[in-house]
Motif scaffolding. Structure first.
Motif, short mmCIF file in Angstrom:
data_model
loop_
_atom_site.label_atom_id
_atom_site.label_comp_id
_atom_site.label_asym_id
_atom_site.label_seq_id
_atom_site.Cartn_x
_atom_site.Cartn_y
_atom_site.Cartn_z
N PHE A 1 54.39 -42.34 86.06
CA PHE A 1 54.05 -41.13 85.30
C PHE A 1 53.58 -41.44 83.90
CE2 PHE A 1 53.81 -36.93 84.05
CZ PHE A 1 54.73 -36.55 83.10
N ILE A 2 54.33 -42.26 83.14
CA ILE A 2 53.94 -42.58 81.77
C ILE A 2 53.93 -44.10 81.59
CG2 ILE A 2 54.48 -42.37 79.33
CD1 ILE A 2 55.82 -39.72 79.87
N PRO A 3 52.78 -44.71 81.30
CA PRO A 3 51.48 -44.07 81.40
C PRO A 3 51.13 -43.82 82.85
CG PRO A 3 51.19 -46.40 81.07
CD PRO A 3 52.67 -46.13 80.95
N PHE A 4 50.30 -42.81 83.08
CA PHE A 4 49.98 -42.46 84.46
C PHE A 4 49.18 -43.57 85.11
CE2 PHE A 4 49.80 -39.42 87.81
CZ PHE A 4 48.66 -39.75 88.53
N GLU A 5 49.63 -43.99 86.28
CA GLU A 5 48.95 -45.03 87.05
C GLU A 5 48.70 -44.47 88.44
OE1 GLU A 5 50.72 -48.90 86.82
OE2 GLU A 5 49.98 -49.43 88.81
N ALA A 6 47.44 -44.37 88.81
CA ALA A 6 47.08 -43.75 90.08
C ALA A 6 47.31 -44.70 91.24
CB ALA A 6 45.63 -43.30 90.05
N ALA A 7 47.83 -44.14 92.33
CA ALA A 7 47.97 -44.88 93.58
C ALA A 7 46.93 -44.42 94.60
CB ALA A 7 49.37 -44.70 94.15
N TYR A 8 46.58 -43.13 94.55
CA TYR A 8 45.60 -42.55 95.46
C TYR A 8 44.66 -41.65 94.67
CZ TYR A 8 49.14 -43.94 98.87
OH TYR A 8 50.05 -44.64 99.61
N TRP A 9 43.39 -41.67 95.08
CA TRP A 9 42.38 -40.86 94.40
C TRP A 9 41.77 -39.87 95.37
CZ3 TRP A 9 41.45 -41.04 89.28
CH2 TRP A 9 41.88 -42.16 88.56
N GLY A 10 41.41 -38.70 94.85
CA GLY A 10 40.59 -37.76 95.59
C GLY A 10 39.15 -37.88 95.16
N GLN A 11 38.27 -37.15 95.84
CA GLN A 11 36.88 -37.14 95.41
C GLN A 11 36.75 -36.17 94.24
OE1 GLN A 11 37.90 -34.82 97.26
NE2 GLN A 11 36.63 -33.08 96.75
N GLY A 12 35.67 -36.23 93.51
CA GLY A 12 35.52 -35.41 92.33
C GLY A 12 35.00 -34.02 92.63
N THR A 13 35.28 -33.12 91.69
CA THR A 13 34.66 -31.79 91.71
C THR A 13 33.97 -31.61 90.37
OG1 THR A 13 35.04 -29.44 92.15
CG2 THR A 13 36.75 -30.58 90.90
N LEU A 14 32.71 -31.17 90.40
CA LEU A 14 31.89 -31.14 89.20
C LEU A 14 32.12 -29.86 88.41
CD1 LEU A 14 29.64 -32.41 87.48
CD2 LEU A 14 27.99 -31.24 88.98
N VAL A 15 32.39 -30.04 87.12
CA VAL A 15 32.52 -28.93 86.18
C VAL A 15 31.41 -29.06 85.15
CG1 VAL A 15 33.96 -27.88 84.40
CG2 VAL A 15 35.00 -28.74 86.51
N THR A 16 30.60 -28.03 85.02
CA THR A 16 29.51 -28.01 84.07
C THR A 16 29.72 -26.85 83.10
OG1 THR A 16 27.99 -28.90 85.74
CG2 THR A 16 27.01 -27.91 83.78
N VAL A 17 29.75 -27.19 81.81
CA VAL A 17 29.95 -26.18 80.77
C VAL A 17 28.65 -26.04 79.99
CG1 VAL A 17 31.36 -25.44 78.82
CG2 VAL A 17 32.37 -26.84 80.64
N SER A 18 28.07 -24.86 80.04
CA SER A 18 26.80 -24.62 79.35
C SER A 18 27.05 -24.09 77.95
CB SER A 18 25.95 -23.64 80.14
OG SER A 18 26.60 -22.39 80.22
N SER A 19 26.15 -24.44 77.05
CA SER A 19 26.31 -23.99 75.64
C SER A 19 25.61 -22.66 75.41
CB SER A 19 25.73 -25.04 74.70
OG SER A 19 24.37 -25.29 75.03
#
Length: 118
Positions: A100-118
């Motif tokens: 948990f601290i520091p966070f160390e990943a054992a398994y990953w998921g695929q990404g989801t895209l977040v786009t923030v427009s100005s």
């Protein structure tokens, strides 16, 4: 553990978005969970983590704007993102952690895209 992120999309600056990550398996509650993000041309960046007992921590860049939570009954972890900025634009990845601290990943998921427009 298999992880499936969802909920990304396009949002205006100042807006909010909640993304989710569903996990398979019966041991979800025994893992700390985390969110990372990666913008084009940049390194992957830690965003948030939540322990099995629901302690949380964040880097300064998102603290006070992002909130991580989990629902063990639904094997799902959430990231509520408020007051979004164009600099938050990235693919967001969830991970199940071996530490948990520091966070160390054992398994990953695929990404989801977040786009923030100005």
């Amino acid at each position: 553990v298999q992880l499936q992120a969802s909920g990304g999309g396009l949002v205006q600056a100042g807006g909010s978005l909640r993304i989710s990550c569903a996990a398979s398996g019966r041991t979800f509650s025994s893992y700390s969970m985390g969110w990372f993000r990666q913008a084009p041309g940049k390194e992957r960046e830690f965003v948030a983590a939540i322990s099995e007992s629901e302690s949380t921590y964040y880097p300064d860049s998102v603290r006070g704007r992002f909130t991580i939570s989990r629902d063990n009954a639904k094997n799902t972890v959430f990231l509520q993102m408020d007051s979004l900025k164009p600099g938050d634009t990235a693919s967001y990845f969830c991970a199940a952690g071996r530490r948990f601290i520091p966070f160390e990943a054992a398994y990953w998921g695929q990404g989801t895209l977040v786009t923030v427009s100005s």
